[in-house]
Scaffold this motif. Structure first.
Motif: not given
Length: 387
Positions: A41-47, A182-183
């Motif tokens: 979740g954290l990685r997807a948010t940053v990327m 986009h989240d």
């Protein structure tokens, strides 16, 4: 090979010890499962900040937006590069930006627990960061003390609703909109007019970072042109590369979690080993019968390793079921969490399920290998004596 149903019947005979061993494995898998959800979740948010064909320009030698400075003269030089895409009316898609810290509830006691960013931009930013969408209200007008708030931040802090006033520095800003992106991590930020913000934070004659949209296939030329131009001392990279570097702290968090999981996994390995050693001790006569029936030492070894893996897999399945139940019953999968300035959601991915089962298989194989080796080395005469 010895039929698998033989191992299944053996596990059912030893229900209590099998259940205890599977439960320990389940605990390890559940921990890994939840940790994977946090990290994903954290990685997807940053990327999600990164867009194809978007590049970032920072002053030379800096690794983050807040530590950079680009003068207006450098900005004008970079803005004129032919590799930069333009809007239909010919405006270069370059977004100069300044950033400062932002406390959503400055007067809260105790503190709010999150410290995010206030980003000053020009209207062109809404086209450069082209996934940004208004959820309600409108974008800030140029030259006015107005803010738009990311939807994740607005969901956490109700004082940031549209129509509210917010005191920052020497001004009182009006919140005129809520936006989504986009989240991405940008939904944890607040945007305002760049010129108004620079007056409050005293950034003179320049910006901290440039975000640019390049024409397809011109990335190498753009990077080369900035490197060879002595008038601009800047570094440039794709947003994918930049935000990938920003996620390095996520790997550090995962490493800390894996240390805890490894300690539990070692305990699980010894638990599985103890269970399988007990099984070998109780089944010496069965091993002799199997050898008389023509099964080789390797068959016996493989059978006991498989039995240990099956036991661990049962624990793995149980652990993932428990992980899903914990995530949804506690609201973990729906609530907003934050690490530093990033607000994110727990995310279950296929990788979380796969990593949990791989961990279970590894525990089962390691825990069963030595007992299986012991079983395969029992002599035929010795085993038949116990019949």
């Amino acid at each position: 090979m010895i039929p698998l149903r033989y191992n299944l019947r053996s596990l059912m005979v030893r229900r209590a010890t099998s259940l205890m061993t599977a439960s320990v494995v389940a605990l390890v898998v559940m921990l890994l499962f939840i940790l994977s959800g946090f990290v994903a979740g954290l990685r997807a948010t940053v990327m999600a900040n990164a867009l194809t064909d978007n590049w970032i320009v920072l002053s030379r030698g800096t690794a983050n937006e807040g530590g950079s400075f680009i003068s207006r003269e450098q900005y004008e030089i970079i803005k004129s590069r032919p590799q930069i895409a333009a809007t239909p009316d010919g405006q270069a898609l370059v977004s100069p930006e300044v950033i400062t810290g932002f406390n959503p509830v400055p007067d809260a006691r105790p503190p709010s627990g999150i410290f995010t960013f206030l980003r000053g931009v020009y209207p062109i930013a809404y086209q450069v960061h082209r996934d940004m969408r208004l959820e309600s209200g409108r974008w800030p007008n140029r030259g006015t003390a107005e803010m738009v708030v990311g939807r994740k931040l607005a969901a956490r802090f109700h004082n940031l609703a549209v129509g509210s006033d917010f005191k920052f520095g020497r001004r009182t800003y009006e919140i005129v909109g809520i936006f989504s992106d986009h989240d991405s991590a940008r939904e944890s930020e607040v945007l305002t007019d760049l010129d108004i913000l620079t007056q409050d934070i005293h950034v003179a004659n320049g910006f901290e970072v440039l975000h640019v949209v390049l024409k397809p296939g011109t990335q190498a030329d753009f990077a080369r042109s900035l490197t060879t131009d002595s008038r601009v001392k800047v570094d440039t990279m794709s947003e994918q590369e930049f935000y990938a570097k920003q996620t390095e702290f996520v790997d550090q968090l995962r490493a800390l979690g894996l240390v805890v999981a490894l300690i539990l996994a070692i305990g699980s390995v010894f638990g599985a080993m103890n269970t399988m050693y007990s099984a070998v001790a109780r089944r010496t006569s069965e091993i002799g019968v199997l050898r008389v029936l023509g099964f080789s030492r390797f068959n016996v070894l493989a059978s006991f390793v498989i039995e240990s893996i099956v036991l661990a897999l049962a624990g793995g399945v149980l652990g993932e079921i428990l992980g899903v139940l914990v995530a949804y019953s506690t609201g973990l999968a729906s609530q907003l969490m934050n690490v530093g300035e990033f607000i994110f959601r727990f995310r279950l991915t296929a990788g979380a399920f796969v990593s949990g089962m791989i961990a279970a298989i590894a525990i089962g194989a390691l825990g069963g290998l030595l007992p299986a080796w012991r079983a395969s080395r029992i002599g035929l005469v010795e085993s038949l004596r116990s019949v």
